[in-house]
Each structure stands twice: as structure tokens, then as C-alpha cells.
Write a protein that holds these residues in place. Sequence first.
Motif, short mmCIF file in Angstrom:
data_model
loop_
_atom_site.label_atom_id
_atom_site.label_comp_id
_atom_site.label_asym_id
_atom_site.label_seq_id
_atom_site.Cartn_x
_atom_site.Cartn_y
_atom_site.Cartn_z
N LYS A 1 37.44 30.49 40.93
CA LYS A 1 37.79 29.23 40.27
C LYS A 1 36.75 28.13 40.47
O LYS A 1 36.62 27.25 39.62
N ASN A 2 36.00 28.17 41.58
CA ASN A 2 35.13 27.05 41.91
C ASN A 2 33.65 27.35 42.04
O ASN A 2 32.84 26.42 41.99
N PHE A 3 33.27 28.60 42.23
CA PHE A 3 31.87 28.90 42.51
C PHE A 3 31.24 29.96 41.61
O PHE A 3 30.03 30.05 41.51
N ALA A 4 32.05 30.79 40.98
CA ALA A 4 31.52 31.94 40.24
C ALA A 4 30.60 31.53 39.09
O ALA A 4 29.54 32.15 38.91
N PHE A 5 30.98 30.52 38.32
CA PHE A 5 30.14 30.12 37.18
C PHE A 5 28.77 29.63 37.65
O PHE A 5 27.75 29.96 37.06
N ASP A 6 28.74 28.85 38.73
CA ASP A 6 27.47 28.35 39.25
C ASP A 6 26.61 29.49 39.81
O ASP A 6 25.40 29.54 39.54
N ASP A 7 27.22 30.40 40.57
CA ASP A 7 26.46 31.54 41.08
C ASP A 7 25.92 32.41 39.95
O ASP A 7 24.80 32.91 40.03
N GLU A 8 26.71 32.57 38.92
CA GLU A 8 26.27 33.35 37.74
C GLU A 8 25.06 32.67 37.09
O GLU A 8 24.06 33.32 36.79
N ALA A 9 25.15 31.38 36.89
CA ALA A 9 24.07 30.63 36.23
C ALA A 9 22.76 30.69 37.04
O ALA A 9 21.68 30.73 36.46
N THR B 1 29.21 38.21 38.45
CA THR B 1 30.65 38.40 38.44
C THR B 1 31.04 39.06 37.13
O THR B 1 30.55 38.69 36.06
N TYR B 2 31.93 40.03 37.24
CA TYR B 2 32.40 40.80 36.10
C TYR B 2 33.91 40.62 35.97
O TYR B 2 34.63 40.69 36.95
N LEU B 3 34.35 40.39 34.75
CA LEU B 3 35.78 40.28 34.47
C LEU B 3 36.23 41.57 33.81
O LEU B 3 35.55 42.09 32.92
N VAL B 4 37.37 42.07 34.25
CA VAL B 4 37.94 43.29 33.68
C VAL B 4 39.19 42.89 32.91
O VAL B 4 40.05 42.18 33.42
N ARG B 5 39.25 43.33 31.67
CA ARG B 5 40.32 42.92 30.76
C ARG B 5 41.02 44.13 30.16
O ARG B 5 40.43 45.20 30.04
N ALA B 6 42.26 43.93 29.73
CA ALA B 6 43.03 44.99 29.07
C ALA B 6 42.54 45.16 27.64
O ALA B 6 42.34 44.17 26.92
N ASN B 7 42.34 46.39 27.23
CA ASN B 7 41.89 46.66 25.85
C ASN B 7 42.85 46.12 24.80
O ASN B 7 42.43 45.57 23.79
N ASN B 8 44.14 46.27 25.03
CA ASN B 8 45.12 45.93 23.98
C ASN B 8 45.42 44.44 23.87
O ASN B 8 45.90 43.98 22.85
#
Length: 188
Positions: free
Chosen positions: A42-50, A56-63
Amino acid sequence: MPLLKNNMLYCEHLGASVNDAYDIENFSTKDVRGAGLLNYIKNFAFDDEAHKRMRTYLVRANNSSELTGYFSLKAGLISFNEGDESEIANFDTLPGIELANFAVNKEYLDKNPNAKGLGLLIFNDFILPIVRDVSDRVGAEVLYIFALPFEGYGKYGFMRLPVEREDELHRRLKPRYDSECIFMYQML
């Protein structure tokens, strides 16, 4: 476009979907010890990614594209046989990849009670293929984590060091924010 996909889920980089920030805000973990995982996403992932400090990888449901879990990977190095701090140390190193964050979304599990084993599915179908691909391209011998102190990671193939080596390694390498965690590894 998904980075990886199986019959139930797909995986993409953080920031690939316009819904990422909203979905992350609603992400929760089953275990209260997961507070650090929530704080990170929630607080650091976007900055570390940039800044390319961590991916960081997000896993989502296909449906439904619901966020089912996330994980973060970064390059690392494990050192052994270090000498006294007053000497120039001769030491052995193992190049590795750190599984720095790994969590399943409690909100998704609550809505989908038949999704048992989701963590193991994410690990086998998304984390390991990415780690093995990176290892093949740049060379890495070990996948390691600083895990919450419970033996659940054994089902993923992680092992602990003997206590004396673990204590030695923790003095040198354990991040401050992982103070409650233990080093665990598996050879690639």
C-alpha cells in the motif's frame, strides 16, 4: 497483456492495470503478522517499482480480474564464511533472488472459499517460472526469503539453515523491517 497465465489466474507487473491502486487499497491478509506485507504493497511498492529496487507482480483471477495475491522479487547475494570485521574478509557468495513479499488476498479467499491452495498455485505457476527465467539469464543459485517464523514455507520447498549459521547470517543480512522473520532458502 499478462506476463504469465494459467487456467485460473494471470500475473502482471504492478502498474499494468488502471485498477491497481484501488485493488491494493482493498487488499488484506489472513494473518495479523502480515501487517508488513500490507504496509509494503500500500505504501512502498509503486515507488520501488518506479526506481527498479524491486519488482512487484499482481496475480489476478482470469474470470473477474480480482486481485488474488501479490509477490515481489529483487536481486540479492548471500555470503558465507566471512572473517572478522577488522580483517579484509575472504568469503563465499551465492548469487540469489529474494522473494521479498508474498501474500494472498484474504478478501478474495473470503469470496471464493474453494480457492484452497492459492498460495502454492501462485508460487508454482508464477514465482518459480519467473525466478527460473531470471536465473537462466543472469545466474542465480538460490531463492531466499526472510519469512515469518512459521514452518508453512516448507511446503514451498524452503529450508532453514542450522541455527548457528542462521544466527550468523541474520547478524549480517537480515533487514531491520524483517526483525521477526527467519532466513529460508531453496537451491535453484
